[in-house]
Write a protein that holds these residues in place. Structure first.
Motif, mmCIF file in Angstrom:
data_model
loop_
_atom_site.group_PDB
_atom_site.id
_atom_site.type_symbol
_atom_site.label_atom_id
_atom_site.label_comp_id
_atom_site.label_asym_id
_atom_site.label_seq_id
_atom_site.Cartn_x
_atom_site.Cartn_y
_atom_site.Cartn_z
ATOM 1 N N ALA A 151 7.245 5.577 -43.370
ATOM 2 C CA ALA A 151 6.984 4.346 -42.633
ATOM 3 C C ALA A 151 7.018 4.599 -41.127
ATOM 4 C CB ALA A 151 8.007 3.275 -43.018
ATOM 5 N N LEU A 152 8.049 5.304 -40.659
ATOM 6 C CA LEU A 152 8.166 5.580 -39.225
ATOM 7 C C LEU A 152 7.008 6.427 -38.719
ATOM 8 C CD1 LEU A 152 11.891 6.300 -38.269
ATOM 9 C CD2 LEU A 152 10.358 4.593 -37.320
ATOM 10 N N ASN A 153 6.660 7.431 -39.486
ATOM 11 C CA ASN A 153 5.552 8.298 -39.077
ATOM 12 C C ASN A 153 4.264 7.494 -38.952
ATOM 13 O OD1 ASN A 153 4.558 11.132 -38.608
ATOM 14 N ND2 ASN A 153 3.275 10.591 -40.354
ATOM 15 N N SER A 154 4.051 6.577 -39.880
ATOM 16 C CA SER A 154 2.850 5.744 -39.850
ATOM 17 C C SER A 154 2.864 4.813 -38.631
ATOM 18 C CB SER A 154 2.768 4.921 -41.137
ATOM 19 O OG SER A 154 1.712 3.998 -41.082
ATOM 20 N N VAL A 155 4.009 4.208 -38.363
ATOM 21 C CA VAL A 155 4.111 3.245 -37.261
ATOM 22 C C VAL A 155 4.027 3.937 -35.903
ATOM 23 C CG1 VAL A 155 5.703 1.642 -36.117
ATOM 24 C CG2 VAL A 155 5.393 1.529 -38.595
ATOM 25 N N VAL A 156 4.748 5.050 -35.756
ATOM 26 C CA VAL A 156 4.855 5.709 -34.454
ATOM 27 C C VAL A 156 3.604 6.511 -34.113
ATOM 28 C CG1 VAL A 156 6.113 7.493 -33.177
ATOM 29 C CG2 VAL A 156 7.366 5.763 -34.473
ATOM 30 N N SER A 157 3.072 7.239 -35.082
ATOM 31 C CA SER A 157 1.961 8.144 -34.796
ATOM 32 C C SER A 157 0.655 7.409 -34.514
ATOM 33 C CB SER A 157 1.757 9.113 -35.968
ATOM 34 O OG SER A 157 1.337 8.415 -37.129
ATOM 35 N N ARG A 158 0.575 6.145 -34.887
ATOM 36 C CA ARG A 158 -0.663 5.391 -34.705
ATOM 37 C C ARG A 158 -0.627 4.491 -33.479
ATOM 38 N NH1 ARG A 158 -1.767 4.658 -41.245
ATOM 39 N NH2 ARG A 158 -2.485 6.805 -41.473
ATOM 40 N N MET A 264 -4.866 2.383 -35.723
ATOM 41 C CA MET A 264 -5.128 1.485 -34.593
ATOM 42 C C MET A 264 -4.533 0.097 -34.809
ATOM 43 S SD MET A 264 -9.046 2.462 -33.498
ATOM 44 C CE MET A 264 -8.942 1.404 -32.041
ATOM 45 N N TYR A 265 -3.510 -0.008 -35.657
ATOM 46 C CA TYR A 265 -2.908 -1.310 -35.931
ATOM 47 C C TYR A 265 -2.362 -1.943 -34.644
ATOM 48 C CZ TYR A 265 1.880 0.316 -35.286
ATOM 49 O OH TYR A 265 3.039 0.788 -34.731
ATOM 50 N N PHE A 266 -1.756 -1.117 -33.795
ATOM 51 C CA PHE A 266 -1.118 -1.646 -32.592
ATOM 52 C C PHE A 266 -2.163 -2.163 -31.603
ATOM 53 C CE2 PHE A 266 1.490 -1.911 -28.858
ATOM 54 C CZ PHE A 266 2.775 -2.158 -29.348
ATOM 55 N N THR A 267 -3.248 -1.426 -31.483
ATOM 56 C CA THR A 267 -4.343 -1.867 -30.608
ATOM 57 C C THR A 267 -4.914 -3.195 -31.093
ATOM 58 O OG1 THR A 267 -4.902 0.447 -30.130
ATOM 59 C CG2 THR A 267 -6.572 -1.216 -29.627
ATOM 60 N N LYS A 268 -5.063 -3.323 -32.404
ATOM 61 C CA LYS A 268 -5.613 -4.559 -32.973
ATOM 62 C C LYS A 268 -4.665 -5.733 -32.753
ATOM 63 C CE LYS A 268 -8.297 -2.075 -36.452
ATOM 64 N NZ LYS A 268 -8.462 -1.741 -37.886
#
Length: 376
Positions: A151-158, A264-268
């Motif tokens: 989960a962390l890798n997915s959240v942080v790396s993106r 790109m979840y954060f950008t969206k």
């Protein structure tokens, strides 16, 4: 006669001269040997001094290396801001704003009124503030299964570098098992060291004294009581995390420790929030499942927490989220259709969902769950 006496004197003188010469030669030989021995001692002493000098130099170099290593460790620890915050009663630390955010807990829990300071037991990170987004992840021990690293890798790396700079991810360890806390700290400090050093990632742990006695009593009863205790604790875990995050950022995004994020979840999320024409939205759903992907304005978090704490014994937190909308936004006497229409305007749903639930082993021991977000 006289000639014989003269010869005797000459012979005696010759003998004495010979004896003196032998004596002198003997003394000279002895002195020469002593000088040779002295020279050998001096050479041996010089050799020992040279050896001692070389050994001293080696020790000095080793000492310099050891001091350099110690200084490096100190700098690393300072950069990573590894702060183990002890429970010191009747004292406040430097971050009084964050500490004051927990003061509302005393109103709901009388046992906390005797506590001098309500604050996480452990904080690892730079206690970053003044950012746009705080992302909260609550984690507990799931036995032999863990999804936190994924989960962390997915959240942080993106995140892009600029997005990482303008946010902080908070991992809240809501488990009294010290071995689990240590395993989380070890994993994050090794795998996400850069994020810790930059301040974009933090680890906190919830103090055991935070939980009310009813929780401890129910944990020792039958399965139904344990399930209720687990549900109650989950609501309280989220409340503690939300209060800690509230002073840090403009917006708060609630996640869980068994999810993955889209690219790109954060950008969206950022683009969507900035492009919303109305500023009166209640919260935004970036996932339809449970309490995952819910975005709040940080200024509203205290009101949400107050409502959750009023009814934390009665319902799971995702159902309470629906109830607070009914209480705050539906006027007495109006039709359900009219309230539902207002619901669409201020309780905004983003599609497609940006987060997917991937965990199978529930945080409740022995339970499995296969919930999936169909809009992901």
């Amino acid at each position: 006669m006289r000639t014989r006496h003269v010869n005797v004197l000459i012979a005696l003188a010759a003998v004495m001269l010979f004896s003196f010469s032998c004596f002198c030669i003997s003394r000279m030989t002895q002195t020469s040997n002593q000088l040779t021995n002295c020279r050998n001692h001096i050479l041996e002493f010089k050799e020992k001094m040279l050896h001692l000098k070389n050994k001293t130099e080696r020790n000095r170099q080793e000492l310099i290396k050891a001091l350099s290593k110690v200084n490096y460790e100190i700098i690393q620890r300072k950069n990573m801001s590894v702060n183990l915050v002890e429970k010191k009663m009747n004292t406040l630390g430097n971050n009084e704003t964050a500490s004051n955010a927990f003061e509302i807990l005393r109103f709901f829990f009388p046992h906390l009124r005797k506590v001098g300071r309500i604050y996480p037991d452990v904080i690892i990170g730079k206690e970053k503030t003044g950012v746009s987004f705080a992302l909260g992840i609550s984690t507990v021990n799931r036995g032999n299964q863990s999804y936190l690293k994924q989960a962390l890798n997915s959240v942080v790396s993106r995140m892009t570098p600029s997005e990482e700079k303008d946010s902080v991810v908070i991992v809240s360890v809501a488990d009294r098992n010290e071995d689990y806390l240590k395993s989380v700290v070890d994993m994050i400090t090794k795998r996400f060291k850069r994020q810790l050093m930059s301040g974009s990632l933090e680890i906190i742990s919830i103090p055991a004294f935070f939980y009310p006695n009813i929780l401890h009593v129910q944990q020792s009863t039958e399965d139904s009581g344990k399930s209720e205790s687990w549900r109650i604790k989950q609501v309280l875990d989220f409340c503690f995390l939300m209060l800690y995050a509230q002073p840090k950022a403009m917006y708060y995004l609630q996640l869980e420790d068994d999810i993955i994020a889209k690219k790109m979840y954060f950008t969206k999320i950022t683009d969507f929030v900035h492009n919303i024409t109305s500023k009166n939205w209640f919260y935004i759903e970036f996932s339809v499942l449970g309490f995952i992907g819910k975005l709040f304005k940080s200024e509203d978090l205290t009101d949400f927490v107050r409502f959750f704490l009023m009814f934390y014994k009665d319902k799971p937190i995702d159902l309470l989220l629906g109830d607070i909308f009914q209480v705050k936004m539906c006027n007495p006497g109006e039709t359900p259709e009219k309230c539902a229409e207002r619901n669409k305007q201020i309780r905004i749903r983003y599609k497609p969902s940006l987060f997917q639930h991937v965990g199978i082993q529930s945080s409740f021991p022995g339970r499995e769950q296969y919930s999936k977000d169909i809009y992901y």
